[in-house]
Write a protein that holds these residues in place. Structure first.
Motif, mmCIF file in Angstrom:
data_model
loop_
_atom_site.group_PDB
_atom_site.id
_atom_site.type_symbol
_atom_site.label_atom_id
_atom_site.label_comp_id
_atom_site.label_asym_id
_atom_site.label_seq_id
_atom_site.Cartn_x
_atom_site.Cartn_y
_atom_site.Cartn_z
ATOM 1 N N ASP A 39 0.859 -1.178 0.000
ATOM 2 C CA ASP A 39 0.000 0.000 0.000
ATOM 3 C C ASP A 39 0.902 1.236 0.000
ATOM 4 O OD1 ASP A 39 -2.213 1.593 0.026
ATOM 5 O OD2 ASP A 39 -3.141 0.659 1.785
ATOM 6 N N THR A 40 0.297 2.401 -0.145
ATOM 7 C CA THR A 40 1.054 3.657 -0.112
ATOM 8 C C THR A 40 0.487 4.579 0.944
ATOM 9 O OG1 THR A 40 -0.350 4.652 -1.817
ATOM 10 C CG2 THR A 40 1.665 3.548 -2.557
ATOM 11 N N ASP A 41 1.326 5.455 1.437
ATOM 12 C CA ASP A 41 0.940 6.475 2.404
ATOM 13 C C ASP A 41 1.621 7.767 1.984
ATOM 14 O OD1 ASP A 41 1.056 8.218 4.754
ATOM 15 O OD2 ASP A 41 0.187 6.524 5.829
ATOM 16 N N ARG A 45 4.158 8.688 4.774
ATOM 17 C CA ARG A 45 5.190 7.726 5.168
ATOM 18 C C ARG A 45 5.909 7.103 3.983
ATOM 19 N NH1 ARG A 45 1.937 3.768 8.923
ATOM 20 N NH2 ARG A 45 4.004 2.937 9.403
ATOM 21 N N GLY A 46 5.224 6.828 2.880
ATOM 22 C CA GLY A 46 5.864 6.224 1.715
ATOM 23 C C GLY A 46 5.182 4.928 1.315
ATOM 24 N N VAL A 105 8.335 0.165 5.968
ATOM 25 C CA VAL A 105 8.090 1.482 5.395
ATOM 26 C C VAL A 105 9.308 1.881 4.577
ATOM 27 C CG1 VAL A 105 7.506 3.886 5.823
ATOM 28 C CG2 VAL A 105 6.635 2.108 7.353
ATOM 29 N N LEU A 106 9.098 2.068 3.272
ATOM 30 C CA LEU A 106 10.169 2.505 2.391
ATOM 31 C C LEU A 106 9.834 3.908 1.874
ATOM 32 C CD1 LEU A 106 10.687 -0.761 0.317
ATOM 33 C CD2 LEU A 106 12.146 0.091 2.152
ATOM 34 N N PRO A 107 10.766 4.845 1.952
ATOM 35 C CA PRO A 107 10.469 6.210 1.494
ATOM 36 C C PRO A 107 10.251 6.269 -0.009
ATOM 37 C CG PRO A 107 12.806 5.988 2.022
ATOM 38 C CD PRO A 107 12.160 4.724 2.463
ATOM 39 N N ASN A 153 12.205 1.529 7.399
ATOM 40 C CA ASN A 153 11.946 1.248 8.810
ATOM 41 C C ASN A 153 11.022 0.040 8.900
ATOM 42 O OD1 ASN A 153 12.012 1.558 11.580
ATOM 43 N ND2 ASN A 153 10.260 2.952 11.603
ATOM 44 N N ILE A 154 11.124 -0.695 9.989
ATOM 45 C CA ILE A 154 10.275 -1.864 10.192
ATOM 46 C C ILE A 154 9.709 -1.810 11.594
ATOM 47 C CG2 ILE A 154 12.243 -3.299 10.878
ATOM 48 C CD1 ILE A 154 10.713 -5.703 9.670
ATOM 49 N N ALA A 155 8.426 -2.154 11.709
ATOM 50 C CA ALA A 155 7.756 -2.171 13.017
ATOM 51 C C ALA A 155 6.940 -3.441 13.121
ATOM 52 C CB ALA A 155 6.871 -0.939 13.159
ATOM 53 N N VAL A 156 6.696 -3.874 14.352
ATOM 54 C CA VAL A 156 5.914 -5.083 14.593
ATOM 55 C C VAL A 156 4.748 -4.755 15.504
ATOM 56 C CG1 VAL A 156 7.374 -5.768 16.540
ATOM 57 C CG2 VAL A 156 5.992 -7.487 15.368
#
Length: 471
Positions: A389-391, A394-395, A465-467, A449-452
């Protein structure tokens, strides 16, 4: 944030006292020269300069056979300073003048000469009177100065001043005593606080520090000591926890390395000790040995890669890649793997296509680790979903989610630690525990960045999350 200049009370007090002292000295000097100074051709001088000049002018005067004569240098000084001179003989008659204004007479009485010695500024001049005596003859001379100079003599009651002298001496002694007592008191006060600070630093180093009240002039210093102690205690706890996890990890990985070595050694000994003519059996033994060798090699490669990523020594070859197609092919490869043929894996994308700058091999390794981790550490019926998906803020978002067993908050907080090994490893007890740490390092390398997010009994979701425009 508080002003850092206030964090040093010694510097603050020193600057304040120095500034007050400097201002006082400047004011006193300025007032002194304002009241007692005049500007003459050679610069700023005290107002007593005309009187001294008049007294010393006799060095340029001489008796020439009963007539007074002025040396040339004396006349030059008068012209240089803009002064005028008038010499009077014993009868009060003028015998010589130089630059004398028309307002002054050529003859003076004794009373007029006396009054001139105390006269004030008038006709643009202040007149000073003195006398020159040589060879029994006396001449009076007047010098006019173009300055408004006051002539005053101080008179006082000698008897009363005599009585006040002891009081002045006592006052001075009292002031000096008060200053000395203040210095002693301030010294003890300062020494006490410095002692507290020194003791606090010593106790921090010995890990037996007691919190100090953050009050008074030294409140900020005590606050800094309190904060330092809290940070050191936290750092010690983190260090101990890390060391504990590292030791546990070493024990686990040592055991995991022994696990494949045992069948390798066993089947190799069988092949060495007893000749086996059955090619099918030899092929079976060789397959078991090869499988365990491959597993050992993967573990060693994981160890090498994680330290390369940490030190920045890993080869990194970024290129523009169509992300949707890349992830779709990766999921297809996993689905076609016989080990996961019966698992539920889905791919979703809310983006038609987007290009991301990435190292294909490294990024494949990161995403593959997350998907395999979700498959191997959850029950077989668990559904794993990979979505894109896109944001706008956030990217690009890449999510790997499952509806499996989930994790506790403690497990989530330590999940990306390379020494941490999760508790839910029944499906794959031989794992190195480096997969998620490597995934995070690779994603960070790609400026991502990576989150759980996980909850026991509800599943887990990893979000990458990739810019946009990542380069």
């Amino acid at each position: 944030m508080k002003n850092r200049k206030k964090q040093n009370p010694f510097l603050q007090i020193f600057i304040l006292v120095s500034a007050l002292l400097l201002i006082t000295v400047i004011i006193v000097i300025g007032m002194f020269y304002y009241i007692f100074g005049i500007t003459e051709p050679e610069g700023l001088s005290l107002a007593s300069w005309p009187d001294r000049f008049t007294d010393n002018f006799t060095v340029w005067m001489e008796n020439n056979n009963g007539d007074v004569k002025i040396e040339e240098i004396g006349l030059e000084r008068l012209d240089e300073y803009g002064l005028w001179l008038q010499i009077i003989d014993e009868t009060g008659q003028e015998v010589f003048c130089h630059n004398k204004p028309d307002d002054y007479p050529a003859r003076y009485s004794a009373s007029e000469l006396i009054s001139l010695s105390t006269s004030a500024y008038e006709h643009g001049n202040t007149v000073f009177v003195n006398s020159y005596e040589n060879s029994g003859k006396t001449w009076s001379y007047l010098i006019g100065f173009p300055y408004a100079i006051g002539k005053h003599m101080l008179y006082y009651n000698g008897e009363n001043v005599g009585r006040l002298s002891p009081l002045f001496r006592m006052g001075i002694i009292f002031c000096l005593s008060a200053v000395i007592l203040f210095v002693i008191f301030y010294g003890f006060w300062l020494t006490g606080h410095l002692g507290k600070i020194a003791k606090g630093i010593r106790n921090i180093s010995m890990r037996c520090y007691t919190m100090l009240p953050e009050k008074g002039v030294f409140g900020e210093i005590y606050g800094a000591l309190n904060k330092m102690d809290a940070e050191i205690r936290h750092s010690d706890k983190v260090g101990l926890d890390t060391e504990r996890i590292r030791r546990e990890w070493i024990v686990n990985i040592t055991h995991d390395l022994k696990t494949p070595l045992s069948p390798i050694k066993g089947y190799a000994e069988l092949l060495m000790e007893s000749p086996i003519s059955d090619s099918e059996t030899i092929q079976e033994y060789g397959g078991i040995i090869l499988k365990n060798v491959n597993y050992t090699e993967r573990m060693m490669n994981d160890l090498k890669l994680t330290y390369q990523l940490e030190s920045g020594a890993v080869p990194y070859y970024p290129q523009m890649v169509r992300l949707v197609r890349f992830l779709k092919e990766l999921v297809i490869d996993i689905v076609n793997d016989p080990a996961y043929a019966n698992r539920s894996i889905e791919f979703e994308s809310n983006v038609q296509e987007c290009e991301i700058c990435m190292d294909i091999d490294l990024f494949r390794r990161a995403v593959n680790n997350l998907i395999i981790n979700a498959l191997t550490h959850n029950p077989p019926e668990t559904k794993v979903t990979i979505s894109i998906d896109t944001d706008s803020k956030r990217g690009i978002l890449v999510c790997i989610s499952d509806n499996g067993t989930g994790m506790s908050d403690k497990e989530q907080s330590e999940l990306f630690n390379r020494y941490y090994r999760g508790t839910n490893t029944k499906e794959k007890p031989e794992g190195s525990g480096l997969g998620l740490a490597i995934a995070k390092q690779i994603i960070t390398l790609h400026n991502g960045n990576i989150a759980v997010k996980s909850k026991r009994g509800e599943g887990t979701q990893f979000t990458i999350v990739l810019p946009l425009g990542n380069q």
